[in-house]
Design a protein around this motif. Structure first.
Motif, PDB file in Angstrom:
ATOM      1  N   TRP A  37       0.900  -1.253   0.129  1.00 33.90           N
ATOM      2  CA  TRP A  37      -0.039   0.042   0.112  1.00 33.90           C
ATOM      3  C   TRP A  37       1.068   1.318  -0.156  1.00 33.90           C
ATOM      4  O   TRP A  37       0.721   2.123  -0.901  1.00 33.90           O
ATOM      5  N   ASN A  69      -4.996   0.644  -7.235  1.00 27.98           N
ATOM      6  CA  ASN A  69      -4.620   2.328  -6.891  1.00 27.98           C
ATOM      7  C   ASN A  69      -3.782   2.597  -6.090  1.00 27.98           C
ATOM      8  O   ASN A  69      -3.429   3.603  -5.743  1.00 27.98           O
ATOM      9  N   TYR A  74      -1.571   6.044  -9.128  1.00 31.05           N
ATOM     10  CA  TYR A  74      -2.290   4.955  -9.009  1.00 31.05           C
ATOM     11  C   TYR A  74      -1.749   4.087 -10.319  1.00 31.05           C
ATOM     12  O   TYR A  74      -1.121   4.498 -11.285  1.00 31.05           O
ATOM     13  N   TYR A 104     -11.979   0.890  -5.284  1.00 37.22           N
ATOM     14  CA  TYR A 104     -11.998   2.330  -5.364  1.00 37.22           C
ATOM     15  C   TYR A 104     -11.658   3.103  -6.703  1.00 37.22           C
ATOM     16  O   TYR A 104     -11.515   2.419  -7.798  1.00 37.22           O
ATOM     17  N   ASP A 105     -11.680   4.344  -6.641  1.00 31.13           N
ATOM     18  CA  ASP A 105     -11.711   5.113  -7.992  1.00 31.13           C
ATOM     19  C   ASP A 105     -10.152   4.819  -8.555  1.00 31.13           C
ATOM     20  O   ASP A 105      -9.114   4.570  -7.885  1.00 31.13           O
ATOM     21  N   ASP A 113     -14.833   2.773 -11.032  1.00 28.27           N
ATOM     22  CA  ASP A 113     -14.950   2.900  -9.828  1.00 28.27           C
ATOM     23  C   ASP A 113     -16.048   1.816  -9.331  1.00 28.27           C
ATOM     24  O   ASP A 113     -17.006   1.473 -10.196  1.00 28.27           O
ATOM     25  N   HIS A 114     -15.947   1.367  -7.889  1.00 24.40           N
ATOM     26  CA  HIS A 114     -17.061   0.853  -7.603  1.00 24.40           C
ATOM     27  C   HIS A 114     -16.953  -0.737  -7.669  1.00 24.40           C
ATOM     28  O   HIS A 114     -15.945  -1.377  -7.524  1.00 24.40           O
ATOM     29  N   HIS A 142     -12.308  -4.560  -3.287  1.00 19.97           N
ATOM     30  CA  HIS A 142     -11.821  -3.746  -2.306  1.00 19.97           C
ATOM     31  C   HIS A 142     -12.835  -2.828  -1.257  1.00 19.97           C
ATOM     32  O   HIS A 142     -12.476  -2.564  -0.088  1.00 19.97           O
ATOM     33  N   ARG A 143     -13.839  -2.914  -1.366  1.00 16.16           N
ATOM     34  CA  ARG A 143     -14.979  -2.206  -0.605  1.00 16.16           C
ATOM     35  C   ARG A 143     -16.380  -2.580  -1.274  1.00 16.16           C
ATOM     36  O   ARG A 143     -16.693  -2.536  -2.356  1.00 16.16           O
ATOM     37  N   ASP A 145     -19.892  -1.762  -2.310  1.00 15.71           N
ATOM     38  CA  ASP A 145     -20.894  -0.917  -3.387  1.00 15.71           C
ATOM     39  C   ASP A 145     -22.206  -1.157  -3.435  1.00 15.71           C
ATOM     40  O   ASP A 145     -22.735  -2.094  -3.981  1.00 15.71           O
ATOM     41  N   ASN A 173     -13.094  -4.891   3.658  1.00 14.44           N
ATOM     42  CA  ASN A 173     -14.101  -3.785   4.157  1.00 14.44           C
ATOM     43  C   ASN A 173     -15.782  -4.077   4.343  1.00 14.44           C
ATOM     44  O   ASN A 173     -16.390  -3.194   4.162  1.00 14.44           O
TER      45      ASN A 173
END
Length: 351
Positions: A37, A69, A74, A104-105, A113-114, A142-143, A145, A173
């Motif tokens: 990261w 990213n 990125y 992420y974006d 994204d998303h 990654h997250r 949506d 996440n």
């Protein structure tokens, strides 16, 4: 400039690292994995990156964790890793676990994204190109949506496995309930959910606590650790050192020049975190660590690994010395029940 000498991994690289089974899968991960990261973008010295990666494998750290990213900018962490892989690590590909993520974006417009199938598949293809590999071992969303049906997002992850571009899939996440639903959908598609990547540390224990806003289908609120434990999903935790707060860096009460807490552009840590409550507890934890012959950072790593549902902890490293210090955390052995009891009142969110 690249290091002149060719890399040969140490013959003793598997002698001291401990490996832990990832949930109910057949995959073992090192107790400590290397996250890219920070420190592997274009703003970090290339030769230092190479030295860290070489030393990591020599220490038995077989898992390198990336995302589309990571940088800055990125994509640069994957690009730089690809250069190191081609120069040093390619002969050891079958000994490595490589993971990347999308969520992420990443690029402009509505498709960068998303959690859409369009974004995830395109991003994975780009990641493979940057890293110079045919497949990754783990591909994560990654997250969460909420604007995209979970069936679509999990379907894209399953397609990555079915197309041979990933061996396993994971999420990061996600809430407990969303993790349970993701595992159900993937199971129906014949692609098990291998692993979850949440944040976790002595100062951030959210994955132990029931999420009262997250219950669904009449279920009572559950903790993430309870859900992954029941489902047989592995867990790899990030930020186990709480962005440096669980090191000796800030024990004086001041933020050293160049540290994250001293930088006005750091979105994850500021000098405002150096409260009297934090300093008091961090100093007590440091004393406990010293009694075990450890640094505060080493104690913090031993603490997150005390739970058998935690497969691995992600560490970052800006130098070989820092990497070696973190891996040395495993040398003191697991925490005893008495030590965990003494730590418990100190291991709480910062007030």
């Amino acid at each position: 400039m690249p290091l002149a000498s060719p890399y040969l991994a140490g013959d003793d690289r598997y002698d001291t690292m401990s490996y832990r089974r990832t949930g109910r899968s057949g995959l073992d991960l090192p107790a400590l994995s290397l996250g890219l990261w920070h420190n592997f973008g274009d703003t970090s010295p290339f030769d230092t990156q190479r030295a860290i990666l070489r030393r990591a494998l020599d220490l038995g750290v077989t898992h390198f964790d990336l995302a589309n990213n990571y940088g800055p900018p990125y994509g640069s962490a994957e690009e730089n890793f690809g250069r190191h892989f081609a120069a040093d690590l390619k002969p050891y590909r079958d000994e490595l676990i490589l993971s990347t993520k999308a969520g992420y974006d990443m690029w402009p417009g509505p498709y960068g994204d998303h959690g859409s199938r369009k974004y995830l598949i395109a991003s994975l293809n780009q990641s493979l190109t940057r890293m110079g590999v045919d497949y990754v071992d783990v591909f994560y969303h990654h997250r969460p949506d909420p604007s995209t049906p979970l069936e679509e997002t999990m379907g894209a992850l399953a397609s990555a496995v079915q197309q041979g571009k990933a061996l396993y899939v994971g999420v990061s996440n996600y809430s407990p309930a969303r993790t349970r639903e993701a595992a159900r959908i993937l199971g129906d598609l014949g692609v098990p959910l291998l692993i979850h990547q949440p944040s976790y540390s002595m100062l951030n224990r959210h994955i132990e606590n029931p999420d009262h806003e997250d219950a669904y289908d009449g279920r009572q609120s559950e903790s993430l650790l309870d859900v992954v434990g029941e489902l047989g999903v592995g867990t790899i935790v990030f930020s186990p050192l709480q962005q440096g707060l669980l090191t000796d860096k800030y024990l004086t009460g001041a933020a050293p020049e160049g540290s994250r807490a001293a930088r006005s552009d750091s979105p994850f840590l500021s000098s405002g975190a150096l409260t009297e409550d934090y300093l008091s507890r961090a100093r007590e934890l440091n004393d406990i660590a010293a009694g075990r012959g450890q640094t505060l950072a080493q104690l913090a790593l031993a603490w997150v690994l005390r739970d058998t549902r935690v497969t691995s902890a992600l560490i970052g490293a800006s130098s070989v010395a820092q990497l070696e210090d973190n891996v040395a955390a495993l040398g003191a052995g697991p925490l005893t029940d008495d030590e965990i009891g003494v730590i418990e009142p100190l291991a709480q969110p910062i007030g």
